[in-house]
Write a protein that holds these residues in place. Structure first.
Motif, PDB file in Angstrom:
ATOM      1  N   GLN A  95       1.009  -1.540   0.078  1.00  0.00           N
ATOM      2  CA  GLN A  95      -0.031  -0.126  -0.008  1.00  0.00           C
ATOM      3  C   GLN A  95       1.012   1.031   0.018  1.00  0.00           C
ATOM      4  N   VAL A  96       2.177   1.313   1.527  1.00  0.00           N
ATOM      5  CA  VAL A  96       2.988   2.238   1.048  1.00  0.00           C
ATOM      6  C   VAL A  96       3.264   2.792  -0.634  1.00  0.00           C
ATOM      7  N   GLY A  97       3.492   1.408  -1.311  1.00  0.00           N
ATOM      8  CA  GLY A  97       4.434   1.284  -2.838  1.00  0.00           C
ATOM      9  C   GLY A  97       2.901   2.407  -3.846  1.00  0.00           C
ATOM     10  N   ILE A  98       1.736   2.012  -3.606  1.00  0.00           N
ATOM     11  CA  ILE A  98       0.671   2.498  -4.245  1.00  0.00           C
ATOM     12  C   ILE A  98       0.668   3.707  -4.104  1.00  0.00           C
ATOM     13  N   ASN A  99       0.540   4.142  -2.610  1.00  0.00           N
ATOM     14  CA  ASN A  99       1.191   5.931  -2.075  1.00  0.00           C
ATOM     15  C   ASN A  99       2.062   6.535  -3.269  1.00  0.00           C
ATOM     16  N   TYR A 100       2.927   5.821  -2.846  1.00  0.00           N
ATOM     17  CA  TYR A 100       4.401   6.734  -3.471  1.00  0.00           C
ATOM     18  C   TYR A 100       3.326   6.191  -4.860  1.00  0.00           C
ATOM     19  N   ASP A 101       3.706   5.334  -5.666  1.00  0.00           N
ATOM     20  CA  ASP A 101       3.358   5.869  -7.173  1.00  0.00           C
ATOM     21  C   ASP A 101       2.380   6.628  -8.013  1.00  0.00           C
ATOM     22  N   LYS A 102       1.459   7.060  -7.224  1.00  0.00           N
ATOM     23  CA  LYS A 102       0.348   7.880  -7.037  1.00  0.00           C
ATOM     24  C   LYS A 102       0.958   9.573  -6.860  1.00  0.00           C
ATOM     25  N   VAL A 103       1.712   9.454  -5.945  1.00  0.00           N
ATOM     26  CA  VAL A 103       2.482  11.131  -5.787  1.00  0.00           C
ATOM     27  C   VAL A 103       3.845  11.054  -7.615  1.00  0.00           C
ATOM     28  N   LEU A 104       4.362  10.106  -7.252  1.00  0.00           N
ATOM     29  CA  LEU A 104       5.324  10.042  -9.234  1.00  0.00           C
ATOM     30  C   LEU A 104       4.586  10.167 -10.274  1.00  0.00           C
ATOM     31  N   ASP A 105       2.750   9.850 -10.389  1.00  0.00           N
ATOM     32  CA  ASP A 105       2.137  10.321 -11.236  1.00  0.00           C
ATOM     33  C   ASP A 105       2.053  11.752 -11.282  1.00  0.00           C
ATOM     34  N   ARG A 106       1.651  12.510  -9.933  1.00  0.00           N
ATOM     35  CA  ARG A 106       1.493  13.092 -10.690  1.00  0.00           C
ATOM     36  C   ARG A 106       2.962  14.018 -10.574  1.00  0.00           C
ATOM     37  N   LYS A 107       3.238  13.747 -10.789  1.00  0.00           N
ATOM     38  CA  LYS A 107       5.244  14.673 -10.520  1.00  0.00           C
ATOM     39  C   LYS A 107       4.931  14.499 -12.215  1.00  0.00           C
ATOM     40  N   LYS A 108       5.326  13.263 -12.842  1.00  0.00           N
ATOM     41  CA  LYS A 108       4.905  12.981 -13.881  1.00  0.00           C
ATOM     42  C   LYS A 108       4.013  14.005 -15.046  1.00  0.00           C
ATOM     43  N   ALA A 109       3.372  13.808 -14.211  1.00  0.00           N
ATOM     44  CA  ALA A 109       2.037  14.574 -15.256  1.00  0.00           C
ATOM     45  C   ALA A 109       2.075  16.200 -15.278  1.00  0.00           C
ATOM     46  N   LYS A 110       2.952  16.414 -14.372  1.00  0.00           N
ATOM     47  CA  LYS A 110       3.417  17.429 -14.124  1.00  0.00           C
ATOM     48  C   LYS A 110       3.911  18.411 -15.143  1.00  0.00           C
ATOM     49  N   LEU A 111       5.053  16.961 -14.983  1.00  0.00           N
ATOM     50  CA  LEU A 111       6.630  17.139 -16.157  1.00  0.00           C
ATOM     51  C   LEU A 111       6.047  17.647 -17.648  1.00  0.00           C
ATOM     52  N   GLU A 112       5.081  16.936 -17.414  1.00  0.00           N
ATOM     53  CA  GLU A 112       4.777  17.009 -19.027  1.00  0.00           C
ATOM     54  C   GLU A 112       4.063  18.559 -19.390  1.00  0.00           C
ATOM     55  N   GLU A 113       3.055  18.518 -18.587  1.00  0.00           N
ATOM     56  CA  GLU A 113       2.601  19.886 -18.521  1.00  0.00           C
ATOM     57  C   GLU A 113       3.656  21.278 -18.304  1.00  0.00           C
ATOM     58  N   LEU A 114       5.037  20.851 -17.989  1.00  0.00           N
ATOM     59  CA  LEU A 114       5.647  21.531 -18.128  1.00  0.00           C
ATOM     60  C   LEU A 114       6.382  21.879 -19.527  1.00  0.00           C
ATOM     61  N   LYS A 115       6.448  20.995 -19.934  1.00  0.00           N
ATOM     62  CA  LYS A 115       7.434  20.638 -21.221  1.00  0.00           C
ATOM     63  C   LYS A 115       6.194  20.980 -22.407  1.00  0.00           C
ATOM     64  N   ARG A 116       4.960  21.861 -22.200  1.00  0.00           N
ATOM     65  CA  ARG A 116       4.126  22.417 -22.983  1.00  0.00           C
ATOM     66  C   ARG A 116       4.212  23.762 -23.172  1.00  0.00           C
ATOM     67  N   THR A 117       3.995  23.824 -21.092  1.00  0.00           N
ATOM     68  CA  THR A 117       3.815  25.589 -20.993  1.00  0.00           C
ATOM     69  C   THR A 117       4.666  26.157 -20.765  1.00  0.00           C
ATOM     70  N   ALA A 118       5.975  25.483 -20.537  1.00  0.00           N
ATOM     71  CA  ALA A 118       7.026  26.481 -19.169  1.00  0.00           C
ATOM     72  C   ALA A 118       7.322  26.953 -20.414  1.00  0.00           C
ATOM     73  N   ARG A 119       8.238  28.768 -20.037  1.00  0.00           N
ATOM     74  CA  ARG A 119       8.742  28.999 -20.486  1.00  0.00           C
ATOM     75  C   ARG A 119      10.573  29.816 -20.800  1.00  0.00           C
ATOM     76  N   HIS A 120      10.664  28.744 -19.558  1.00  0.00           N
ATOM     77  CA  HIS A 120      12.176  28.276 -19.280  1.00  0.00           C
ATOM     78  C   HIS A 120      12.711  27.266 -19.393  1.00  0.00           C
ATOM     79  N   ALA A 121      14.060  26.805 -19.582  1.00  0.00           N
ATOM     80  CA  ALA A 121      14.109  25.056 -19.794  1.00  0.00           C
ATOM     81  C   ALA A 121      14.430  25.060 -18.291  1.00  0.00           C
ATOM     82  N   SER A 122      14.278  25.783 -17.259  1.00  0.00           N
ATOM     83  CA  SER A 122      15.352  25.841 -15.580  1.00  0.00           C
ATOM     84  C   SER A 122      14.219  24.532 -15.132  1.00  0.00           C
ATOM     85  N   LYS A 123      13.237  25.036 -15.975  1.00  0.00           N
ATOM     86  CA  LYS A 123      11.482  24.330 -14.657  1.00  0.00           C
ATOM     87  C   LYS A 123      11.330  23.984 -14.896  1.00  0.00           C
ATOM     88  N   ILE A 124      11.426  22.820 -16.542  1.00  0.00           N
ATOM     89  CA  ILE A 124      11.836  21.797 -17.478  1.00  0.00           C
ATOM     90  C   ILE A 124      11.865  20.556 -15.864  1.00  0.00           C
TER      91      ILE A 124
END
Length: 328
Positions: free
Chosen positions: A71-100
């Motif tokens: 269960q701890v692993g499941i919780n961890y992976d949910k957090v990781l999935d949110r981070k990955k989604a945020k990364l993909e969003e930044l790749k589309r919208t960020a103006r500066h490469a440093s944020k990505i």
């Protein structure tokens, strides 16, 4: 479920690495000026995880341990999935490469250290010191859950006031930013900096001689990480916002997994763990790991999981101080 068991579960949840450590919610959290990737909300441990923690506390069998770890692993992976989604969003919208790059580093670290981070949480769950009141300081020291049973860590880094007592008793040379041996005016409660690893070790030895019932020393890198836990998303601390240190209790609403404050930002903290560097870099010098970032660090450099940051042990730095652990 008994009241005591409910209290234990609350303590466990607060300390769990994957639940983002323990910190009061701070709406005005000061994010580093170059960072837009820090989420302010803090995920709550779900009821299933709480139930499994309770089962494991009642009966620490292998079956219950495996169920909780899954269960701890499941919780961890949910957090990781949110981070990955945020990364993909930044790749589309960020103006500066440093944020990505900032978010990419966070995702890469979470992927690389997944098993170690989950293991840290499980070691906290199985620590026999999990009990109501375990996070209250005993003489200024708090249990480091997951480390050896008799290891506790100081509530704050060593301050200028603390270090002045050591200098008075031993006659050791004062830090270079002190004027004729006097601490900087108005900075008694600031962390002492401009002290080498050797200076910090000497301070610990002095404390041991005063006590004689316990050994005082610098924490290992692993002990420091257990004490800090994962840096809360809404953590408020001194990084990238002022030119110099602040009082150790200036951001007391933000605390580490063990309950200690000023774990992130303000000043890097010496540990007793060495850092492997090339001979060309070290030139035969001993390089010791430092943790937690400082007043001049980007926020991501302050994260507990950051590895490889080190300083030569014989040198002193304006952004490096230390915190003491007590063993015994």
């Amino acid at each position: 479920m008994s009241i005591n068991l409910q209290k234990v579960i609350i303590a466990v949840c607060a300390a769990a690495t994957v639940s983002a450590g323990f910190a009061a919610r701070t709406e005005g959290a000061k994010l580093h000026r170059f960072s837009t990737t820090i989420e302010k909300e803090r995920p709550q441990l779900n009821e299933e995880t709480k139930r499994l923690i309770a089962s494991y506390r009642r009966d620490p069998s292998e079956a219950n341990r495996s169920a909780l770890r899954k269960q701890v692993g499941i919780n961890y992976d949910k957090v990781l999935d949110r981070k990955k989604a945020k990364l993909e969003e930044l790749k589309r919208t960020a103006r500066h490469a440093s944020k990505i790059q900032e978010m990419q580093e966070i995702v890469d670290e979470m992927v690389q250290n997944r098993e170690a981070r989950i293991d840290q949480s499980m070691r906290r769950f199985s620590d026999p010191r999990f009990r109501p009141g375990a996070r209250y300081a005993d003489g200024g020291y708090l249990p480091v859950l997951g480390a050896s049973w008799n290891v506790s860590i100081a509530y704050t880094p060593v301050t200028n006031e603390d270090y002045a007592q050591f200098l008075k008793a031993t006659g050791r040379k004062a830090p270079k930013d002190w004027d004729n041996g006097a601490m900087p005016a108005g900075k008694g409660r600031h962390p002492v900096v401009n002290v080498s690893y050797d200076d910090a070790s000497a301070y610990c030895q002095w404390l041991s001689l005063q006590d004689r019932k316990a050994v005082y020393r610098l924490p290992t890198e692993e002990e420091w990480e257990f004490a800090a836990g994962h840096m809360p998303k809404d953590a408020d601390f001194n990084c990238g916002e002022r030119n110099g240190t602040s009082p150790v209790d200036a951001h007391a609403a933000t605390s580490g997994a063990c309950g200690a404050i000023d774990m992130w930002g303000n000043c890097w903290e010496w540990t007793s763990s060495s850092v492997e560097v090339s001979k060309a870099v070290a030139h035969g010098k001993t390089v010791m790991a430092v943790k937690g970032g400082s007043w001049r660090s980007p926020r991501t450099s302050c994260r507990t999981e950051r590895k490889g940051e080190g300083r030569e042990s014989s040198f002193a730095f304006s952004d490096v101080g230390f915190r003491v652990v007590r063993e015994g």
